[in-house]
Write an enzyme that holds these catalytic residues in place. Structure first.
Site, PDB file in Angstrom:
ATOM      1  N   CYS A  43      -0.529 -19.286   7.180  1.00 55.53           N
ATOM      2  CA  CYS A  43       0.597 -19.933   6.496  1.00 55.53           C
ATOM      3  C   CYS A  43       0.684 -21.399   6.933  1.00 55.53           C
ATOM      4  CB  CYS A  43       1.881 -19.152   6.780  1.00 55.53           C
ATOM      5  SG  CYS A  43       3.323 -19.717   5.841  1.00 55.53           S
ATOM      6  N   ASP A  60       0.541 -15.139  -4.698  1.00 57.53           N
ATOM      7  CA  ASP A  60       1.308 -15.985  -3.781  1.00 57.53           C
ATOM      8  C   ASP A  60       2.173 -16.938  -4.599  1.00 57.53           C
ATOM      9  OD1 ASP A  60       2.235 -17.845  -1.892  1.00 57.53           O
ATOM     10  OD2 ASP A  60       0.419 -17.664  -0.683  1.00 57.53           O
ATOM     11  N   HIS A  68       1.602 -13.727  -0.687  1.00 55.24           N
ATOM     12  CA  HIS A  68       1.533 -14.549   0.518  1.00 55.24           C
ATOM     13  C   HIS A  68       1.659 -13.642   1.747  1.00 55.24           C
ATOM     14  CE1 HIS A  68       1.831 -18.320   2.702  1.00 55.24           C
ATOM     15  NE2 HIS A  68       2.837 -17.820   3.394  1.00 55.24           N
TER      16      HIS A  68
END
Length: 292
Positions: free
Chosen positions: A171, A228, A260
Site C-alpha cells: 500500500c 482496487d 486493494h
C-alpha cells in the site's frame, strides 16, 4: 564509485541536512500486536513462528536520534541478502512483523523500520482518517534517509550483504518501493504490492512511480488488484506502458478479481489464492535477480 552512486550520495547529504534542521528524539516502541484501527482481526490471520530465527525489535541510528524497527534473520550464518520491508499506513504492527519473519525463513535478513514515528504513533490511533492525517505529513526525503540508515545498520550490525539488497512494501509502502528502487543504486530488485502510482507533486511528495517508470533501471514487480477502487487500472496501464519503454525489465501483474490489500490476511480484503500466488512470484522475482 560510479556517477550514479555519486549522485545518490549527494542527494542523501542534501536530504540529511534538511532533516537535521529539526531536532527530534524518538521514544516510541514497536507494536506487540495489531494496530488499533484494524480490529477486529480476521480468523484467517497467518502467524509465523520465530523458530530458527533471530527476531525482534531493534533501534536504527538516524540523525539526532533512533527509530524502532523489526528485524528477523536466520539464527546462524552470515552475509545474508537483505530485504527492506516497507509498512502500510498502519505502521510496523504484527502483520508486517510476520512478513519480516516469513522472509527470514527463506534465508533473508529482513527489516522493517517505523517510518512515521516522527509524525505520530499510528499504532494507537483508532480511525483510518486520523492515521492518514499523520501519514500525510511524512516527507519522502525523510523516508529515503531512514531506509538508507536501515540498510547501513543491516550491513554493519546484522551481517547483511550490501551487494544483495531488495525491497518490498505494501500500500503506502508499495509506492515507496518503486521510488526507493529508483533512488538508491544499491537496490537490486523490488516487489511493490498495490502501491499508488500517480499523484499530485508536493514539497513532501515531489515524485510518484509514474514519474520514474520510464527511467527506472532496477527491476520491480508490481502486484495489483483489478477491483482496487483506490488505484484505477488506467494508472496501472499507464505505468506498464512507461516501463515497457525503459530498460528495467520491470513487470506488473494484475489479479482481476482482487481488491486493494489482498495480501493482508488479517483484514476482510484478504484473498488467499491471489496472496499465495503473489508471494510465490515475490520469491521467484528476488531469486531471478540474484538475491538468494
Amino acid at each position: 564509485m560510479n556517477d550514479e552512486s555519486n549522485k545518490h550520495d549527494s542527494r542523501e547529504l542534501q536530504m540529511n541536512e534538511k532533516l537535521t534542521r529539526r531536532k527530534f528524539m524518538v521514544t516510541a516502541s514497536l507494536a506487540t500486536g495489531f494496530a488499533m484501527a484494524v480490529h477486529p482481526v480476521s480468523a484467517k490471520t497467518i502467524t509465523t513462528d520465530s523458530n530458527g530465527l533471530l527476531a525482534g525489535a531493534v533501534k536504527i541510528p538516524v540523525k539526532n536520534g533512533a527509530i524502532p524497527a523489526y528485524r528477523a534473520q536466520p539464527a546462524s550464518g552470515s552475509n545474508f541478502p537483505i530485504i527492506l520491508v516497507v509498512q502500510e499506513i498502519f505502521g510496523v504492527h504484527e502483520h508486517i512483523q510476520d512478513v519480516v519473519r516469513r522472509l527470514a525463513k527463506l534465508g533473508y535478513l529482513a527489516i522493517a523500520p517505523e517510518l512515521f514515528v516522527r509524525q505520530g504513533d499510528v499504532l494507537k490511533l483508532s480511525s483510518v482518517e486520523e492515521i492518514r492525517a499523520v501519514v500525510a505529513k511524512v516527507p519522502d526525503a525523510q523516508v529515503f534517509a531512514d531506509l538508507d540508515a536501515t540498510l547501513a545498520w543491516a550491513v554493519k550490525s546484522s551481517q547483511g550483504n550490501v551487494d544483495r539488497v531488495g525491497i518490498t512494501g505494501f500500500c503506502w509502502g508499495g509506492r515507496i518501493t518503486w521510488l526507493y528502487a529508483a533512488y538508491n543504486p544499491k537496490v537490486k530488485a523490488g516487489v511493490a504490492w498495490y502501491g499508488r502510482l500517480v499523484g499530485e507533486s508536493t514539497p513532501l511528495t515531489p515524485r510518484h512511480p509514474v514519474d520514474i517508470a520510464a527511467t527506472l533501471s532496477v527491476p520491480v514487480l508490481g502486484l495489483y488488484g483489478g477491483k482496487d477502487t483506490g488505484i484505477p487500472l488506467e494508472s496501472v496501464d499507464k505505468v506498464r506502458t512507461l516501463l515497457a519503454s525503459g530498460r528495467s525489465k520491470s513487470e506488473i501483474v494484475v489479479y482481476p478479481e482482487a481488491p486493494h490489500a489482498f495480501f493482508a490476511d488479517y483484514r476482510p480484503s484478504y484473498r488467499e489464492t491471489e496472496a499465495k500466488d503473489g508471494w510465490d512470484r515475490l520469491q521467484k522475482w528476488f531469486k531471478s535477480q540474484g538475491l538468494m
